[in-house]
Write a protein that holds these residues in place. Structure first.
Motif, PDB file in Angstrom:
ATOM      1  N   ILE A   1      36.555 -29.397  15.508  1.00 44.79           N
ATOM      2  CA  ILE A   1      35.345 -29.453  14.690  1.00 44.79           C
ATOM      3  C   ILE A   1      35.656 -30.081  13.341  1.00 44.79           C
ATOM      4  O   ILE A   1      34.902 -30.924  12.843  1.00 44.79           O
ATOM      5  CB  ILE A   1      34.721 -28.046  14.532  1.00 44.79           C
ATOM      6  CG1 ILE A   1      34.128 -27.593  15.865  1.00 44.79           C
ATOM      7  CG2 ILE A   1      33.667 -28.033  13.435  1.00 44.79           C
ATOM      8  CD1 ILE A   1      33.681 -26.155  15.886  1.00 44.79           C
ATOM      9  N   ASN A   2      36.775 -29.687  12.742  1.00 41.50           N
ATOM     10  CA  ASN A   2      37.158 -30.266  11.454  1.00 41.50           C
ATOM     11  C   ASN A   2      37.394 -31.766  11.555  1.00 41.50           C
ATOM     12  O   ASN A   2      36.992 -32.529  10.667  1.00 41.50           O
ATOM     13  CB  ASN A   2      38.400 -29.573  10.895  1.00 41.50           C
ATOM     14  CG  ASN A   2      38.103 -28.172  10.417  1.00 41.50           C
ATOM     15  OD1 ASN A   2      36.966 -27.813  10.160  1.00 41.50           O
ATOM     16  ND2 ASN A   2      39.148 -27.369  10.316  1.00 41.50           N
ATOM     17  N   SER A   3      38.041 -32.217  12.627  1.00 40.24           N
ATOM     18  CA  SER A   3      38.270 -33.659  12.780  1.00 40.24           C
ATOM     19  C   SER A   3      36.954 -34.393  13.035  1.00 40.24           C
ATOM     20  O   SER A   3      36.765 -35.516  12.553  1.00 40.24           O
ATOM     21  CB  SER A   3      39.276 -33.937  13.894  1.00 40.24           C
ATOM     22  OG  SER A   3      38.741 -33.591  15.149  1.00 40.24           O
ATOM     23  N   ASP A   4      36.030 -33.760  13.772  1.00 42.35           N
ATOM     24  CA  ASP A   4      34.721 -34.373  13.989  1.00 42.35           C
ATOM     25  C   ASP A   4      33.947 -34.485  12.674  1.00 42.35           C
ATOM     26  O   ASP A   4      33.278 -35.494  12.424  1.00 42.35           O
ATOM     27  CB  ASP A   4      33.901 -33.576  15.004  1.00 42.35           C
ATOM     28  CG  ASP A   4      34.450 -33.671  16.418  1.00 42.35           C
ATOM     29  OD1 ASP A   4      35.199 -34.622  16.691  1.00 42.35           O
ATOM     30  OD2 ASP A   4      34.142 -32.778  17.230  1.00 42.35           O
ATOM     31  N   ILE A   5      34.026 -33.461  11.837  1.00 43.75           N
ATOM     32  CA  ILE A   5      33.366 -33.509  10.530  1.00 43.75           C
ATOM     33  C   ILE A   5      33.947 -34.648   9.700  1.00 43.75           C
ATOM     34  O   ILE A   5      33.206 -35.396   9.039  1.00 43.75           O
ATOM     35  CB  ILE A   5      33.496 -32.159   9.795  1.00 43.75           C
ATOM     36  CG1 ILE A   5      32.633 -31.102  10.481  1.00 43.75           C
ATOM     37  CG2 ILE A   5      33.103 -32.292   8.328  1.00 43.75           C
ATOM     38  CD1 ILE A   5      32.841 -29.695   9.959  1.00 43.75           C
ATOM     39  N   SER A   6      35.262 -34.809   9.731  1.00 44.46           N
ATOM     40  CA  SER A   6      35.903 -35.898   8.990  1.00 44.46           C
ATOM     41  C   SER A   6      35.435 -37.257   9.496  1.00 44.46           C
ATOM     42  O   SER A   6      35.181 -38.174   8.707  1.00 44.46           O
ATOM     43  CB  SER A   6      37.416 -35.805   9.106  1.00 44.46           C
ATOM     44  OG  SER A   6      37.883 -34.640   8.506  1.00 44.46           O
TER      45      SER A   6
ATOM     46  N   THR B   1      30.091 -40.207  20.462  1.00 44.21           N
ATOM     47  CA  THR B   1      30.042 -40.419  19.024  1.00 44.21           C
ATOM     48  C   THR B   1      30.519 -39.157  18.315  1.00 44.21           C
ATOM     49  O   THR B   1      30.388 -38.052  18.844  1.00 44.21           O
ATOM     50  CB  THR B   1      28.618 -40.767  18.560  1.00 44.21           C
ATOM     51  OG1 THR B   1      27.757 -39.672  18.853  1.00 44.21           O
ATOM     52  CG2 THR B   1      28.109 -42.024  19.242  1.00 44.21           C
ATOM     53  N   PRO B   2      31.084 -39.306  17.123  1.00 37.68           N
ATOM     54  CA  PRO B   2      31.567 -38.120  16.401  1.00 37.68           C
ATOM     55  C   PRO B   2      30.464 -37.098  16.145  1.00 37.68           C
ATOM     56  O   PRO B   2      30.691 -35.896  16.241  1.00 37.68           O
ATOM     57  CB  PRO B   2      32.099 -38.688  15.087  1.00 37.68           C
ATOM     58  CG  PRO B   2      32.438 -40.103  15.386  1.00 37.68           C
ATOM     59  CD  PRO B   2      31.448 -40.543  16.430  1.00 37.68           C
ATOM     60  N   GLY B   3      29.248 -37.569  15.863  1.00 43.06           N
ATOM     61  CA  GLY B   3      28.143 -36.645  15.621  1.00 43.06           C
ATOM     62  C   GLY B   3      27.783 -35.837  16.858  1.00 43.06           C
ATOM     63  O   GLY B   3      27.501 -34.641  16.779  1.00 43.06           O
ATOM     64  N   ALA B   4      27.789 -36.484  18.005  1.00 43.54           N
ATOM     65  CA  ALA B   4      27.476 -35.785  19.253  1.00 43.54           C
ATOM     66  C   ALA B   4      28.576 -34.793  19.610  1.00 43.54           C
ATOM     67  O   ALA B   4      28.295 -33.673  20.054  1.00 43.54           O
ATOM     68  CB  ALA B   4      27.277 -36.792  20.383  1.00 43.54           C
ATOM     69  N   ARG B   5      29.834 -35.211  19.422  1.00 43.25           N
ATOM     70  CA  ARG B   5      30.951 -34.287  19.684  1.00 43.25           C
ATOM     71  C   ARG B   5      30.888 -33.099  18.737  1.00 43.25           C
ATOM     72  O   ARG B   5      31.139 -31.964  19.136  1.00 43.25           O
ATOM     73  CB  ARG B   5      32.285 -35.003  19.521  1.00 43.25           C
ATOM     74  CG  ARG B   5      32.705 -35.824  20.705  1.00 43.25           C
ATOM     75  CD  ARG B   5      34.171 -36.239  20.623  1.00 43.25           C
ATOM     76  NE  ARG B   5      34.568 -36.683  19.306  1.00 43.25           N
ATOM     77  CZ  ARG B   5      34.570 -37.953  18.883  1.00 43.25           C
ATOM     78  NH1 ARG B   5      34.183 -38.895  19.699  1.00 43.25           N
ATOM     79  NH2 ARG B   5      34.965 -38.266  17.668  1.00 43.25           N
ATOM     80  N   LEU B   6      30.562 -33.364  17.477  1.00 44.69           N
ATOM     81  CA  LEU B   6      30.464 -32.287  16.493  1.00 44.69           C
ATOM     82  C   LEU B   6      29.381 -31.300  16.903  1.00 44.69           C
ATOM     83  O   LEU B   6      29.608 -30.075  16.879  1.00 44.69           O
ATOM     84  CB  LEU B   6      30.171 -32.852  15.104  1.00 44.69           C
ATOM     85  CG  LEU B   6      29.935 -31.840  13.985  1.00 44.69           C
ATOM     86  CD1 LEU B   6      31.160 -30.975  13.778  1.00 44.69           C
ATOM     87  CD2 LEU B   6      29.550 -32.552  12.699  1.00 44.69           C
TER      88      LEU B   6
ATOM     89  N   PHE C   1      29.237 -24.890  21.133  1.00 45.64           N
ATOM     90  CA  PHE C   1      30.177 -24.149  21.972  1.00 45.64           C
ATOM     91  C   PHE C   1      30.876 -23.052  21.167  1.00 45.64           C
ATOM     92  O   PHE C   1      30.991 -21.910  21.619  1.00 45.64           O
ATOM     93  CB  PHE C   1      31.199 -25.124  22.571  1.00 45.64           C
ATOM     94  CG  PHE C   1      32.122 -24.518  23.572  1.00 45.64           C
ATOM     95  CD1 PHE C   1      31.646 -23.918  24.721  1.00 45.64           C
ATOM     96  CD2 PHE C   1      33.498 -24.546  23.368  1.00 45.64           C
ATOM     97  CE1 PHE C   1      32.505 -23.344  25.652  1.00 45.64           C
ATOM     98  CE2 PHE C   1      34.365 -23.984  24.285  1.00 45.64           C
ATOM     99  CZ  PHE C   1      33.862 -23.384  25.430  1.00 45.64           C
ATOM    100  N   TYR C   2      31.316 -23.372  19.962  1.00 45.33           N
ATOM    101  CA  TYR C   2      31.992 -22.407  19.087  1.00 45.33           C
ATOM    102  C   TYR C   2      31.058 -21.262  18.719  1.00 45.33           C
ATOM    103  O   TYR C   2      31.448 -20.089  18.748  1.00 45.33           O
ATOM    104  CB  TYR C   2      32.487 -23.127  17.828  1.00 45.33           C
ATOM    105  CG  TYR C   2      33.277 -22.277  16.870  1.00 45.33           C
ATOM    106  CD1 TYR C   2      34.537 -21.804  17.205  1.00 45.33           C
ATOM    107  CD2 TYR C   2      32.782 -21.965  15.614  1.00 45.33           C
ATOM    108  CE1 TYR C   2      35.273 -21.044  16.321  1.00 45.33           C
ATOM    109  CE2 TYR C   2      33.508 -21.200  14.720  1.00 45.33           C
ATOM    110  CZ  TYR C   2      34.757 -20.739  15.081  1.00 45.33           C
ATOM    111  OH  TYR C   2      35.481 -19.984  14.207  1.00 45.33           O
TER     112      TYR C   2
END
Length: 109
Positions: A84-89, A18-23, A29-30
């Motif tokens: 990260i930016n694409s996950d936030i979007s 899911t985008p939230g989990a990837r974010l 990690f960052y």
């Protein structure tokens, strides 16, 4: 549960996809990478100071390393920041869809 309620429940996606989990994973990690960079730069600054015969205080070395790490991480971790930016979007788009769906259902009621 009514038939309408059952169809409104989305199928569960695998954990981590899911985008939230990837974010969350990418942000963690960052953050860890940036902290490790600050620690490494602090040790390098202290080591260079010792080689030059100067005793650099840890706090001063840490402040300098934070100042150096900021632009350096922007250059070195560009791809990760883009992810990260694409996950936030994606998370924002999902929230927007859910909010519109909720508003639509509230108007129907």
């Amino acid at each position: 549960m009514s038939e309408r309620d059952e169809t409104a429940i989305p199928a569960k996606a695998p954990v981590g996809s899911t985008p939230g989990a990837r974010l969350a994973r990418n942000m963690m990690f960052y953050t860890v990478l940036r902290l490790l960079m600050v620690v490494a730069l602090t040790l390098v600054i202290i080591g260079i100071g010792r080689l030059a015969g100067v005793d650099v205080p840890v706090l001063v070395a840490a402040i300098l390393s934070v100042l150096i790490a900021l632009p350096l991480s922007m250059i070195l971790f560009t791809r990760l920041r883009a992810e990260i930016n694409s996950d936030i979007s994606a998370v924002d788009a999902g929230r927007r869809v859910k909010r519109e769906d909720l508003r639509r259902r509230m108007d129907e009621a």
